[in-house]
Design a protein around this motif. Sequence first.
Motif, mmCIF file in Angstrom:
data_model
loop_
_atom_site.group_PDB
_atom_site.id
_atom_site.type_symbol
_atom_site.label_atom_id
_atom_site.label_comp_id
_atom_site.label_asym_id
_atom_site.label_seq_id
_atom_site.Cartn_x
_atom_site.Cartn_y
_atom_site.Cartn_z
ATOM 1 N N ALA A 191 -7.956 16.381 -13.759
ATOM 2 C CA ALA A 191 -8.954 17.128 -14.898
ATOM 3 C C ALA A 191 -9.322 18.220 -14.354
ATOM 4 N N LYS B 55 -15.097 15.883 -8.899
ATOM 5 C CA LYS B 55 -15.067 14.834 -9.672
ATOM 6 C C LYS B 55 -15.796 15.255 -11.150
ATOM 7 N N GLN C 238 -7.704 5.074 -9.778
ATOM 8 C CA GLN C 238 -7.441 5.835 -10.962
ATOM 9 C C GLN C 238 -8.458 6.775 -11.740
ATOM 10 N N ASP D 140 -12.236 15.716 -22.655
ATOM 11 C CA ASP D 140 -11.810 14.882 -23.854
ATOM 12 C C ASP D 140 -12.646 15.553 -24.842
ATOM 13 N N SER E 157 -18.493 14.029 -15.852
ATOM 14 C CA SER E 157 -17.234 13.890 -15.350
ATOM 15 C C SER E 157 -16.207 14.930 -15.976
ATOM 16 N N ASN E 158 -15.238 15.574 -15.056
ATOM 17 C CA ASN E 158 -14.300 16.343 -15.703
ATOM 18 C C ASN E 158 -13.338 15.699 -16.657
ATOM 19 N N ARG E 159 -12.836 14.684 -16.505
ATOM 20 C CA ARG E 159 -11.962 13.876 -17.454
ATOM 21 C C ARG E 159 -12.801 13.765 -18.782
ATOM 22 N N GLN E 160 -14.012 13.227 -18.755
ATOM 23 C CA GLN E 160 -14.833 13.237 -20.132
ATOM 24 C C GLN E 160 -15.006 14.560 -20.801
ATOM 25 N N ALA F 135 -8.183 10.598 -11.862
ATOM 26 C CA ALA F 135 -8.046 11.312 -13.287
ATOM 27 C C ALA F 135 -9.130 12.516 -13.284
ATOM 28 N N ASP F 136 -10.203 12.416 -12.544
ATOM 29 C CA ASP F 136 -11.242 13.580 -12.379
ATOM 30 C C ASP F 136 -10.581 14.913 -11.860
#
Length: 394
Positions: A210, A241, A202, A262, A256-259, A206-207
């Motif tokens: 993103a 990532k 996951q 956000d 990270s791309n997800r962070q 997720a990354d």
Amino acid sequence: MSNASAGNAAAPIFDADALTGQTQGLVTASIAWFHTHWLQILIAVAIGATIVIALHSARRFAGRLAARDPDGRAGWFSIIGRALVRTNNFFILMLSIKLVVGYAGAPDQIGTTVNFLWTIASVFQAAIWVREIVLGAIEHRTQAQNYQGEALLSAMGLIRLLVTFALFAIALVVVLDNLGVNVTGLVAGLGVGGIAIGLAAQGIFADLFAALAIIFDRPFRRGDKVQYDQTLGVIEGIGLKSTRIRSFGGEIRIISNRQLLDKEIQNISNRDHIRVTLTIGVAYETPPDTLERVPQMLREVFEEAGGTVARASFESFGASSLDFVVQFDVPGDDWPTAHATRDKAMVGVIRRFAAEKISIPYPTQTTYTAAPDGTLVMPYAQVQPVQIDRSLAS
């Protein structure tokens, strides 16, 4: 063991005799059909050959359209052309047969066989077209936004694998369902397997998603100056990532791309001006008539320095000064230029205030102490008058 159980156990899974009988029936029906409808069959073959030639010509035209733009930068026409080039010969053949088989009055056995093969050809060909359009759209967007590098190639390889697996799995389920196979167990198994893989990876997915969001939503691109939290720098690379940012301090920050998505990201590359705010205090002893002219003085000084004044006004009564606020804009997004304009304007304010005899106070504080008997001790030495010895003077 009962006789029924023994019979069931002995029953073959693959009945070769039944298959042989069906094949013989198909051959017999085809021979009888050819003897009775030979003219319609010849006409249907001619029409089918014409359709095949036309479809091949259309595919060659799509190939020329795609060859004009091999990288897919021209847009959707090139992407659709690249997808049509992937039309396979089996689909073209089955399409032409499907269009003319009804005219030739084919028997049920041949019609059923044609429908079976047409279902397989059309479903998998549709999967190929959708895959090429999706991947072409992603590649077009990444190339248009100048996303490059080894990480992007790895991302595209993984995206191609995932898209191919998903589309062909769906195509297989559709084909089996159209053939009358119960696909409930297969769909459930694919769903459970997908959930297991998603839970295991996951973070990576997720990354990855993103990164796709960055590519399609375009909050920033390589070379943009961005700010988030306390980090201010230039985007150096957008990977599978993580994203790499070269801060103005010189170091590379990796997030990270997800962070990153956000957070609240400020893209400062495309702004047309920099706004600077300064607070300038003047002494309380300044005459009211002079105070009324201070905003206009500040406006003139900052405009002469190269800024565009948005506001110059009396702000508040400070602890040690009467405070005026100046907000001015400097064209462009270059902070060094804005700082140079600010420095020039601040020196100009000092010169103008000196000419107008306006003082800029600074906070001062006087401390008084008391002696044991309660008398105040002055914070400065008491100056005694100087006694001159007249005899020495003479």
